[in-house]
Design a protein around this motif. Structure first.
Motif, PDB file in Angstrom:
ATOM      1  N   LEU A   1      99.198  92.014  67.069  1.00  0.00           N
ATOM      2  CA  LEU A   1      98.593  93.232  66.666  1.00  0.00           C
ATOM      3  C   LEU A   1      99.500  94.355  65.813  1.00  0.00           C
ATOM      4  O   LEU A   1     100.651  94.041  66.063  1.00  0.00           O
ATOM      5  CB  LEU A   1      98.018  93.901  67.916  1.00  0.00           C
ATOM      6  N   PRO A   2      98.877  94.746  64.866  1.00  0.00           N
ATOM      7  CA  PRO A   2      97.587  95.140  64.663  1.00  0.00           C
ATOM      8  C   PRO A   2      96.723  94.062  63.885  1.00  0.00           C
ATOM      9  O   PRO A   2      95.698  94.020  63.515  1.00  0.00           O
ATOM     10  CB  PRO A   2      97.388  96.364  63.935  1.00  0.00           C
ATOM     11  N   GLY A   3      97.619  92.889  63.256  1.00  0.00           N
ATOM     12  CA  GLY A   3      97.197  91.938  62.334  1.00  0.00           C
ATOM     13  C   GLY A   3      96.547  92.646  61.094  1.00  0.00           C
ATOM     14  O   GLY A   3      96.948  93.724  60.693  1.00  0.00           O
ATOM     15  N   VAL A   4      95.615  91.795  60.556  1.00  0.00           N
ATOM     16  CA  VAL A   4      95.081  92.161  59.196  1.00  0.00           C
ATOM     17  C   VAL A   4      93.570  92.241  59.372  1.00  0.00           C
ATOM     18  O   VAL A   4      92.966  91.541  60.519  1.00  0.00           O
ATOM     19  CB  VAL A   4      95.481  91.439  57.836  1.00  0.00           C
ATOM     20  N   ALA A   5      92.784  92.712  58.559  1.00  0.00           N
ATOM     21  CA  ALA A   5      91.189  92.801  58.465  1.00  0.00           C
ATOM     22  C   ALA A   5      90.889  91.712  57.902  1.00  0.00           C
ATOM     23  O   ALA A   5      91.481  90.914  57.132  1.00  0.00           O
ATOM     24  CB  ALA A   5      90.741  94.087  57.960  1.00  0.00           C
ATOM     25  N   SER A   6      89.619  91.010  58.304  1.00  0.00           N
ATOM     26  CA  SER A   6      88.731  90.088  57.893  1.00  0.00           C
ATOM     27  C   SER A   6      87.486  90.404  58.086  1.00  0.00           C
ATOM     28  O   SER A   6      86.938  91.524  58.190  1.00  0.00           O
ATOM     29  CB  SER A   6      89.318  88.569  58.608  1.00  0.00           C
ATOM     30  N   THR A   7      86.604  89.570  57.680  1.00  0.00           N
ATOM     31  CA  THR A   7      85.160  89.689  57.672  1.00  0.00           C
ATOM     32  C   THR A   7      84.628  88.476  58.181  1.00  0.00           C
ATOM     33  O   THR A   7      85.023  87.588  58.604  1.00  0.00           O
ATOM     34  CB  THR A   7      84.633  89.923  56.225  1.00  0.00           C
ATOM     35  N   VAL A   8      83.211  88.874  58.774  1.00  0.00           N
ATOM     36  CA  VAL A   8      82.461  87.839  59.363  1.00  0.00           C
ATOM     37  C   VAL A   8      82.172  86.601  58.473  1.00  0.00           C
ATOM     38  O   VAL A   8      82.235  85.450  58.854  1.00  0.00           O
ATOM     39  CB  VAL A   8      80.968  88.366  59.706  1.00  0.00           C
ATOM     40  N   GLY A   9      81.810  87.226  56.892  1.00  0.00           N
ATOM     41  CA  GLY A   9      81.809  86.065  56.085  1.00  0.00           C
ATOM     42  C   GLY A   9      83.165  85.159  55.883  1.00  0.00           C
ATOM     43  O   GLY A   9      82.711  83.853  55.679  1.00  0.00           O
TER      44      GLY A   9
ATOM     45  N   LEU B   1      81.635  98.592  61.298  1.00  0.00           N
ATOM     46  CA  LEU B   1      80.293  98.466  60.868  1.00  0.00           C
ATOM     47  C   LEU B   1      80.459  99.193  59.543  1.00  0.00           C
ATOM     48  O   LEU B   1      79.498  98.681  58.581  1.00  0.00           O
ATOM     49  CB  LEU B   1      79.165  98.966  61.651  1.00  0.00           C
ATOM     50  N   GLY B   2      81.116 100.101  59.300  1.00  0.00           N
ATOM     51  CA  GLY B   2      81.023 100.869  57.959  1.00  0.00           C
ATOM     52  C   GLY B   2      81.528 100.114  56.908  1.00  0.00           C
ATOM     53  O   GLY B   2      80.896  99.918  55.930  1.00  0.00           O
ATOM     54  N   ASP B   3      82.749  99.203  57.047  1.00  0.00           N
ATOM     55  CA  ASP B   3      83.108  98.348  55.925  1.00  0.00           C
ATOM     56  C   ASP B   3      82.941  96.896  56.159  1.00  0.00           C
ATOM     57  O   ASP B   3      83.273  96.086  55.491  1.00  0.00           O
ATOM     58  CB  ASP B   3      84.452  98.818  55.491  1.00  0.00           C
ATOM     59  N   GLY B   4      82.481  96.729  57.352  1.00  0.00           N
ATOM     60  CA  GLY B   4      82.199  95.166  57.727  1.00  0.00           C
ATOM     61  C   GLY B   4      83.323  94.332  58.061  1.00  0.00           C
ATOM     62  O   GLY B   4      83.168  92.997  58.085  1.00  0.00           O
ATOM     63  N   THR B   5      84.443  95.019  58.520  1.00  0.00           N
ATOM     64  CA  THR B   5      85.618  94.323  58.594  1.00  0.00           C
ATOM     65  C   THR B   5      85.630  93.976  60.061  1.00  0.00           C
ATOM     66  O   THR B   5      85.098  94.578  61.122  1.00  0.00           O
ATOM     67  CB  THR B   5      86.848  95.011  58.311  1.00  0.00           C
ATOM     68  N   ILE B   6      86.413  92.956  60.486  1.00  0.00           N
ATOM     69  CA  ILE B   6      86.865  92.812  61.859  1.00  0.00           C
ATOM     70  C   ILE B   6      88.166  92.545  62.379  1.00  0.00           C
ATOM     71  O   ILE B   6      89.034  92.180  61.197  1.00  0.00           O
ATOM     72  CB  ILE B   6      86.335  91.318  62.491  1.00  0.00           C
TER      73      ILE B   6
END
Length: 173
Positions: A96-104, A135-140
């Motif tokens: 953590l914190p790692g990086v952001a990814s997306t559901v896609g 949910l604002g930018d779609g990241t996880i």
């Protein structure tokens, strides 16, 4: 509010901001210890510094309050493995914190395995605290429940990182 009540609230919320006063942190640690738990400091995205609860190493885990990697369906576990690889592209870095990814990106990582419907798995993993969704930018991102893993489990994940589905190319900051 009493410290045991705050510990109970933290169990539900999964993450709270770090109290400014060290005496408040010490009181929370004592209340957590009395409940068979320990506090884990989490540094999340955007510099958020917070606390989450973990079991004490010697405490047994119960099905009512799972710790360690997520349970759930096979799809949940495979989806989480892909999220772990995508949000933690370098096993030499802290989890953590790692990086952001997306559901896609998770969906793309799991296509070769024949797993297509990942949204419900990502939603469950988020509800369990293993992922955080924006949910604002779609990241996880990896969630606070990941911070509670014992060092031995993280070391094993570091060794097996290359076997997780997906690749680091699908990550984004």
């Amino acid at each position: 509010m009493t410290n045991p009540l705050i510990v109970a609230q933290l169990r539900v919320w999964r993450l709270m901001r770090m109290p400014e006063e060290e005496t408040a942190v010490a009181a929370l640690r004592a209340a957590a210890t009395a409940a068979g738990r320990r506090l884990v400091e989490v540094r999340g995205s955007a510099g958020v510094h917070g606390l989450t609860l973990a079991w004490q190493q010697e405490s047994p885990l119960t099905s009512k309050d799972p710790g360690g990697p997520p349970g759930g369906t096979e799809r949940d576990i495979i989806a989480f493995a892909a999220c772990l690889r995508l949000c933690w592209p370098d096993p030499d870095e802290p989890l953590l914190p790692g990086v952001a990814s997306t559901v896609g990106a998770v969906r793309d990582a799991l296509k070769p395995l024949g797993v297509q419907q990942v949204v419900s798995a990502v939603n469950r993993l988020s509800a369990w605290g293993f992922l955080e969704m924006d949910l604002g930018d779609g990241t996880i991102r990896l969630g606070p429940a990941v911070a509670t893993w014992p060092d031995a489990e993280i070391a094993q994940l570091r060794r097996q990182h290359a076997t997780l589905p997906g690749n680091g190319d699908a990550c984004r900051e």
